[in-house]
Design a protein around this motif. Structure first.
Motif, mmCIF file in Angstrom:
data_model
loop_
_atom_site.group_PDB
_atom_site.id
_atom_site.type_symbol
_atom_site.label_atom_id
_atom_site.label_comp_id
_atom_site.label_asym_id
_atom_site.label_seq_id
_atom_site.Cartn_x
_atom_site.Cartn_y
_atom_site.Cartn_z
ATOM 1 N N ARG A 1 1.177 4.128 -3.026
ATOM 2 C CA ARG A 1 0.944 5.559 -2.795
ATOM 3 C C ARG A 1 2.177 6.380 -3.164
ATOM 4 O O ARG A 1 2.057 7.466 -3.752
ATOM 5 N N LYS B 1 2.128 5.672 7.777
ATOM 6 C CA LYS B 1 2.204 5.278 9.177
ATOM 7 C C LYS B 1 3.419 4.366 9.342
ATOM 8 O O LYS B 1 3.599 3.430 8.558
ATOM 9 N N ASP C 1 3.812 1.950 6.194
ATOM 10 C CA ASP C 1 2.537 1.616 5.581
ATOM 11 C C ASP C 1 1.830 2.906 5.169
ATOM 12 O O ASP C 1 2.231 4.009 5.556
ATOM 13 N N PHE C 2 0.777 2.776 4.405
ATOM 14 C CA PHE C 2 -0.088 3.901 4.063
ATOM 15 C C PHE C 2 -1.492 3.516 4.483
ATOM 16 O O PHE C 2 -1.983 2.446 4.115
ATOM 17 N N VAL C 3 -2.122 4.369 5.295
ATOM 18 C CA VAL C 3 -3.445 4.047 5.829
ATOM 19 C C VAL C 3 -4.459 5.105 5.411
ATOM 20 O O VAL C 3 -4.126 6.262 5.203
ATOM 21 N N ASN C 4 -5.695 4.663 5.306
ATOM 22 C CA ASN C 4 -6.818 5.536 5.001
ATOM 23 C C ASN C 4 -7.879 5.222 6.049
ATOM 24 O O ASN C 4 -8.577 4.226 5.952
ATOM 25 N N ASP C 5 -7.954 6.073 7.080
ATOM 26 C CA ASP C 5 -8.906 5.808 8.157
ATOM 27 C C ASP C 5 -9.740 7.047 8.450
ATOM 28 O O ASP C 5 -9.730 7.996 7.675
ATOM 29 N N GLY D 1 -8.108 10.428 8.209
ATOM 30 C CA GLY D 1 -7.528 10.805 6.925
ATOM 31 C C GLY D 1 -6.529 9.788 6.406
ATOM 32 O O GLY D 1 -6.374 8.702 6.959
ATOM 33 N N GLN D 2 -5.856 10.180 5.331
ATOM 34 C CA GLN D 2 -4.846 9.343 4.707
ATOM 35 C C GLN D 2 -3.471 9.793 5.171
ATOM 36 O O GLN D 2 -3.208 10.987 5.249
ATOM 37 N N SER D 3 -2.596 8.820 5.439
ATOM 38 C CA SER D 3 -1.243 9.189 5.848
ATOM 39 C C SER D 3 -0.327 7.971 5.805
ATOM 40 O O SER D 3 -0.783 6.828 5.815
ATOM 41 N N ARG E 1 0.836 -1.218 0.000
ATOM 42 C CA ARG E 1 0.000 0.000 0.000
ATOM 43 C C ARG E 1 0.861 1.254 0.000
ATOM 44 O O ARG E 1 0.563 2.225 -0.705
#
Length: 108
Positions: free
Chosen positions: A13, A90, A79-83, A86-88, A9
Protein backbone atom coordinates in the motif's frame (compact mmCIF):
# COMPACT_ATOMS: atom_id res chain seq x y z
CA UNK A 1 15.18 -2.41 21.51
CA UNK A 2 12.63 -4.49 19.65
CA UNK A 3 12.37 -3.89 15.94
CA UNK A 4 9.38 -2.42 14.16
CA UNK A 5 7.97 -4.71 11.47
CA UNK A 6 6.35 -3.65 8.21
CA UNK A 7 4.00 -6.29 6.77
CA UNK A 8 3.90 -7.11 3.05
CA UNK A 9 0.36 -5.62 2.82
CA UNK A 10 1.54 -2.34 4.35
CA UNK A 11 4.59 -2.24 2.08
CA UNK A 12 2.40 -2.80 -0.98
CA UNK A 13 0.00 0.00 0.00
CA UNK A 14 2.86 2.42 0.77
CA UNK A 15 4.38 1.68 -2.64
CA UNK A 16 1.00 2.40 -4.28
CA UNK A 17 0.63 5.70 -2.42
CA UNK A 18 4.20 6.78 -3.18
CA UNK A 19 3.64 6.10 -6.89
CA UNK A 20 1.80 9.44 -7.08
CA UNK A 21 4.45 11.33 -5.10
CA UNK A 22 7.79 12.83 -6.22
CA UNK A 23 10.71 10.36 -6.42
CA UNK A 24 12.39 9.76 -3.07
CA UNK A 25 9.21 10.29 -1.05
CA UNK A 26 8.69 8.10 2.00
CA UNK A 27 6.19 7.55 4.78
CA UNK A 28 6.98 9.13 8.15
CA UNK A 29 5.18 7.67 11.17
CA UNK A 30 5.34 9.53 14.46
CA UNK A 31 3.72 9.38 17.88
CA UNK A 32 2.18 12.59 19.21
CA UNK A 33 0.58 13.49 22.51
CA UNK A 34 -3.19 13.71 22.23
CA UNK A 35 -5.97 11.64 20.81
CA UNK A 36 -8.76 10.09 22.81
CA UNK A 37 -6.41 7.63 24.57
CA UNK A 38 -3.39 9.86 25.29
CA UNK A 39 -1.13 9.30 22.26
CA UNK A 40 -1.88 9.21 18.56
CA UNK A 41 -0.08 8.04 15.44
CA UNK A 42 0.63 10.47 12.65
CA UNK A 43 1.24 9.35 9.04
CA UNK A 44 2.89 11.89 6.75
CA UNK A 45 4.57 11.83 3.37
CA UNK A 46 8.10 13.16 3.70
CA UNK A 47 10.97 13.87 1.34
CA UNK A 48 13.86 13.79 3.83
CA UNK A 49 15.32 11.41 6.37
CA UNK A 50 16.95 12.70 9.51
CA UNK A 51 20.23 11.16 10.67
CA UNK A 52 18.63 9.71 13.81
CA UNK A 53 15.54 8.24 12.10
CA UNK A 54 14.87 4.53 12.19
CA UNK A 55 14.53 3.45 8.54
CA UNK A 56 12.32 0.45 7.77
CA UNK A 57 12.40 -0.89 4.21
CA UNK A 58 10.43 -3.72 2.66
CA UNK A 59 9.55 -4.59 -0.94
CA UNK A 60 10.48 -1.11 -2.21
CA UNK A 61 8.58 0.79 0.52
CA UNK A 62 10.40 3.03 2.99
CA UNK A 63 9.09 4.13 6.39
CA UNK A 64 10.96 6.39 8.80
CA UNK A 65 10.29 6.84 12.51
CA UNK A 66 11.93 9.54 14.63
CA UNK A 67 13.91 8.41 17.72
CA UNK A 68 11.35 9.73 20.24
CA UNK A 69 8.49 7.87 18.53
CA UNK A 70 10.56 4.67 18.26
CA UNK A 71 10.56 4.30 22.04
CA UNK A 72 6.73 4.27 22.02
CA UNK A 73 6.55 1.84 19.09
CA UNK A 74 9.21 -0.75 19.94
CA UNK A 75 8.06 -4.22 18.93
CA UNK A 76 5.15 -2.90 16.84
CA UNK A 77 3.86 -4.29 13.56
CA UNK A 78 2.65 -1.86 10.90
CA UNK A 79 -0.07 -3.42 8.75
CA UNK A 80 -2.66 -2.28 6.21
CA UNK A 81 -6.20 -3.56 6.70
CA UNK A 82 -9.36 -3.48 4.62
CA UNK A 83 -12.35 -4.22 6.83
CA UNK A 84 -15.96 -3.12 7.35
CA UNK A 85 -14.98 0.32 8.63
CA UNK A 86 -12.67 0.98 5.68
CA UNK A 87 -9.04 0.80 4.67
CA UNK A 88 -6.31 2.02 6.98
CA UNK A 89 -2.86 1.45 8.34
CA UNK A 90 -3.03 -0.38 11.65
CA UNK A 91 -0.26 -0.53 14.22
CA UNK A 92 -0.21 -3.50 16.57
CA UNK A 93 1.71 -2.03 19.50
CA UNK A 94 2.67 -4.40 22.35
CA UNK A 95 3.43 -1.39 24.60
CA UNK A 96 -0.12 -0.01 24.36
CA UNK A 97 -2.31 -0.78 27.35
CA UNK A 98 -5.47 0.56 25.68
CA UNK A 99 -6.53 2.00 22.35
CA UNK A 100 -9.53 3.78 20.93
CA UNK A 101 -12.05 2.24 18.58
CA UNK A 102 -10.53 3.87 15.50
CA UNK A 103 -7.09 2.39 16.25
CA UNK A 104 -5.12 5.62 15.79
CA UNK A 105 -4.96 6.54 19.47
CA UNK A 106 -3.46 4.56 22.35
CA UNK A 107 -2.25 4.77 25.94
CA UNK A 108 0.75 3.27 27.70
Amino acid sequence: MSEIILTPRAAKRITEIMGDEPPGSLLRISVNGGGCSGFSYSFDIARDREDQDLVIERDGATVVVDPVSVQYMAGSTIDFVNDLIGQSFKIENPLATASCGCGTSFSL
